[in-house]
Design a protein around this motif. Structure first.
Motif, PDB file in Angstrom:
ATOM      1  N   GLN A 213      -1.487  -2.930  -8.477  1.00 60.48           N
ATOM      2  CA  GLN A 213      -1.589  -2.939  -7.013  1.00 60.48           C
ATOM      3  C   GLN A 213      -1.282  -1.560  -6.411  1.00 60.48           C
ATOM      4  OE1 GLN A 213       0.893  -6.122  -5.565  1.00 60.48           O
ATOM      5  NE2 GLN A 213      -0.303  -7.729  -6.591  1.00 60.48           N
ATOM      6  N   SER A 214      -0.448  -0.749  -7.111  1.00 59.98           N
ATOM      7  CA  SER A 214      -0.087   0.559  -6.554  1.00 59.98           C
ATOM      8  C   SER A 214      -1.236   1.565  -6.573  1.00 59.98           C
ATOM      9  CB  SER A 214       1.107   1.146  -7.341  1.00 59.98           C
ATOM     10  OG  SER A 214       0.734   1.427  -8.688  1.00 59.98           O
ATOM     11  N   THR A 215      -2.337   1.204  -7.245  1.00 61.54           N
ATOM     12  CA  THR A 215      -3.504   2.094  -7.259  1.00 61.54           C
ATOM     13  C   THR A 215      -4.745   1.411  -6.669  1.00 61.54           C
ATOM     14  OG1 THR A 215      -4.073   1.396  -9.521  1.00 61.54           O
ATOM     15  CG2 THR A 215      -2.671   3.340  -9.294  1.00 61.54           C
ATOM     16  N   PHE A 216      -4.563   0.203  -6.112  1.00 58.74           N
ATOM     17  CA  PHE A 216      -5.693  -0.544  -5.556  1.00 58.74           C
ATOM     18  C   PHE A 216      -5.838  -0.165  -4.081  1.00 58.74           C
ATOM     19  CE2 PHE A 216      -7.968  -4.122  -3.742  1.00 58.74           C
ATOM     20  CZ  PHE A 216      -8.898  -4.447  -4.721  1.00 58.74           C
ATOM     21  N   GLN A 226       0.162   2.003   8.285  1.00 59.24           N
ATOM     22  CA  GLN A 226      -0.412   1.004   9.186  1.00 59.24           C
ATOM     23  C   GLN A 226      -0.010  -0.383   8.699  1.00 59.24           C
ATOM     24  OE1 GLN A 226      -4.647   1.434   9.568  1.00 59.24           O
ATOM     25  NE2 GLN A 226      -4.537   3.526  10.364  1.00 59.24           N
ATOM     26  N   VAL A 227      -0.041  -1.343   9.624  1.00 62.73           N
ATOM     27  CA  VAL A 227       0.300  -2.721   9.277  1.00 62.73           C
ATOM     28  C   VAL A 227      -0.634  -3.214   8.179  1.00 62.73           C
ATOM     29  CG1 VAL A 227       0.414  -5.096  10.133  1.00 62.73           C
ATOM     30  CG2 VAL A 227       1.204  -3.199  11.573  1.00 62.73           C
ATOM     31  N   GLY A 228      -0.058  -3.791   7.141  1.00 66.77           N
ATOM     32  CA  GLY A 228      -0.851  -4.302   6.029  1.00 66.77           C
ATOM     33  C   GLY A 228      -0.894  -3.384   4.829  1.00 66.77           C
ATOM     34  N   ASP A 229      -0.420  -2.145   4.968  1.00 62.16           N
ATOM     35  CA  ASP A 229      -0.404  -1.229   3.823  1.00 62.16           C
ATOM     36  C   ASP A 229       0.543  -1.755   2.758  1.00 62.16           C
ATOM     37  OD1 ASP A 229      -2.188   0.422   5.072  1.00 62.16           O
ATOM     38  OD2 ASP A 229      -0.687   1.909   5.701  1.00 62.16           O
ATOM     39  N   ILE A 230       0.150  -1.591   1.502  1.00 59.47           N
ATOM     40  CA  ILE A 230       0.995  -2.018   0.386  1.00 59.47           C
ATOM     41  C   ILE A 230       1.930  -0.862   0.026  1.00 59.47           C
ATOM     42  CG2 ILE A 230       1.042  -2.774  -2.017  1.00 59.47           C
ATOM     43  CD1 ILE A 230      -1.756  -3.922  -1.613  1.00 59.47           C
ATOM     44  N   LEU A 231       3.223  -1.114   0.084  1.00 56.87           N
ATOM     45  CA  LEU A 231       4.220  -0.126  -0.293  1.00 56.87           C
ATOM     46  C   LEU A 231       4.569  -0.309  -1.769  1.00 56.87           C
ATOM     47  CD1 LEU A 231       6.643  -0.548   2.754  1.00 56.87           C
ATOM     48  CD2 LEU A 231       4.707   1.028   2.541  1.00 56.87           C
ATOM     49  N   TYR A 232       4.820   0.798  -2.450  1.00 59.77           N
ATOM     50  CA  TYR A 232       5.240   0.674  -3.855  1.00 59.77           C
ATOM     51  C   TYR A 232       6.393   1.616  -4.150  1.00 59.77           C
ATOM     52  CZ  TYR A 232       2.247   4.802  -4.663  1.00 59.77           C
ATOM     53  OH  TYR A 232       1.673   6.048  -4.609  1.00 59.77           O
ATOM     54  N   TRP A 233       7.189   1.198  -5.127  1.00 66.41           N
ATOM     55  CA  TRP A 233       8.346   1.977  -5.588  1.00 66.41           C
ATOM     56  C   TRP A 233       8.084   2.379  -7.041  1.00 66.41           C
ATOM     57  CZ3 TRP A 233       8.322  -1.477  -1.814  1.00 66.41           C
ATOM     58  CH2 TRP A 233       9.143  -1.285  -0.695  1.00 66.41           C
ATOM     59  N   GLY A 234       8.288   3.656  -7.346  1.00 66.05           N
ATOM     60  CA  GLY A 234       7.920   4.174  -8.660  1.00 66.05           C
ATOM     61  C   GLY A 234       6.616   4.943  -8.539  1.00 66.05           C
ATOM     62  N   GLY A 235       6.079   5.393  -9.646  1.00 73.11           N
ATOM     63  CA  GLY A 235       4.846   6.163  -9.595  1.00 73.11           C
ATOM     64  C   GLY A 235       3.620   5.300  -9.379  1.00 73.11           C
ATOM     65  N   ALA A 236       2.565   5.912  -8.812  1.00 75.29           N
ATOM     66  CA  ALA A 236       1.298   5.203  -8.661  1.00 75.29           C
ATOM     67  C   ALA A 236       0.748   4.907 -10.053  1.00 75.29           C
ATOM     68  CB  ALA A 236       0.309   6.047  -7.868  1.00 75.29           C
ATOM     69  N   GLY A 237       0.520   3.637 -10.332  1.00 77.42           N
ATOM     70  CA  GLY A 237       0.071   3.247 -11.658  1.00 77.42           C
ATOM     71  C   GLY A 237       1.210   2.847 -12.577  1.00 77.42           C
ATOM     72  N   SER A 238       2.443   3.144 -12.164  1.00 76.34           N
ATOM     73  CA  SER A 238       3.610   2.748 -12.964  1.00 76.34           C
ATOM     74  C   SER A 238       4.705   2.178 -12.065  1.00 76.34           C
ATOM     75  CB  SER A 238       4.146   3.952 -13.748  1.00 76.34           C
ATOM     76  OG  SER A 238       4.524   4.994 -12.851  1.00 76.34           O
ATOM     77  N   ALA A 239       4.290   1.624 -10.922  1.00 81.37           N
ATOM     78  CA  ALA A 239       5.255   1.084  -9.953  1.00 81.37           C
ATOM     79  C   ALA A 239       5.997  -0.120 -10.541  1.00 81.37           C
ATOM     80  CB  ALA A 239       4.537   0.669  -8.667  1.00 81.37           C
TER      81      ALA A 239
END
Length: 278
Positions: A213-216, A226-239
């Motif tokens: 999901q962190s790279t989708f 913006q409202v609806g953005d997916i937040l991720y913790w960790g690296g993109a692709g390794s969240a």
């Protein structure tokens, strides 16, 4: 004439003072002077007296040796002066080089600090502009939907419209439910399971895991959310964790087994990045 008559002698009487004779000679390159008493009083024993003074003979070799010694001494003095001048010049050059290096380092450090200050000020200006734009957008959306954006309200609510509003509505309905690893609802979720279920309400099928999901979607800056953005913790692709931004500086996510599904400000746990799907 009487045979006993005294006939005066024509011989000169003997002197009582001694006469001296001077003899000179050269023996082995040494000048020798000898003074010998010629006569002594009659009552004194004969005792010759000799006095000798030795003086070096000045030869061409001696003159040459002295000249070479003088030349050597002068050459040594000139060499010493030359070496002293060279040492002084080297020391002065080293001191000047050290001073120039220190000045260059000081100037470079000052320029670096100035550049860092400029970049920091530019980043602050961009952040202020982003926040101003976000506040304007939220205010406009609030006016069109009639939803309050008062930050002092007990429970901040999203000001999204259309599909984002439906997304936030679904997430708010899940608040308080349990966090269970691997769960996808409807009574419990893990972090990526909740995000996947929320987007499924909009007809969007997301990958199952946080890493996927962190790279989708499209990567966006945290200052331009913006409202609806997916937040991720960790690296993109390794969240290792994901949640959904719901506006007003808040996100909703399935945090952990002890808290369950909650709404928290970004300052609670600053995300690493964000992707935009809507």
């Amino acid at each position: 004439m009487s045979p006993n008559a005294v006939i005066p002698s024509h011989r000169k009487p003997r002197r009582s003072a001694s006469s001296r004779a001077l003899r000179a000679g050269v023996t082995g390159g040494i000048l020798t002077l000898a003074v010998t008493g010629a006569a002594l009083p009659a009552n004194a024993a004969e005792k010759p007296v000799a006095e000798t003074l030795e003086m070096p003979t000045v030869t061409a070799d001696l003159v040459t040796t002295l000249a070479k010694s003088a030349d050597a001494a002068e050459q040594a003095a000139l060499e010493y002066e030359r070496q002293a001048a060279q040492d002084s010049s080297t020391a002065a050059a080293a001191k000047a080089a050290a001073k120039a290096k220190a000045e260059a380092e000081r100037k470079a450090e000052a320029e670096q600090k100035a550049e860092e200050a400029r970049q920091a000020e530019e980043a602050k200006a961009q952040e202020r502009a982003s926040r101003s734009t976000e506040r304007t957008t939220l205010t406009t959306r609030a006016a069109s939907t009639g939803v309050s954006t008062d930050a002092t309200a007990s429970t901040p609510r999203s000001t999204g419209t259309g599909s984002s509003s439906s997304l936030v509505g679904f997430l708010q309905a899940q608040l308080g439910k349990s966090y269970v690893m691997g769960a996808t609802g409807p009574s419990a979720y893990d972090c990526s399971g909740l995000v996947q279920a929320a987007y499924r309400q909009l007809g969007i099928d997301l990958p199952r895991t946080s890493q996927q999901q962190s790279t989708f979607g499209t990567q966006v800056g945290l200052g331009n959310l913006q409202v609806g953005d997916i937040l991720y913790w960790g690296g993109a692709g390794s969240a290792y964790h994901v949640a959904v931004y719901v506006g007003n500086g808040n996100f909703i996510g399935a945090q952990n087994p002890s808290t369950g599904i909650v709404e928290r400000p970004l300052s609670y746990s600053q995300p690493t990045g964000a992707v935009r799907v809507l």
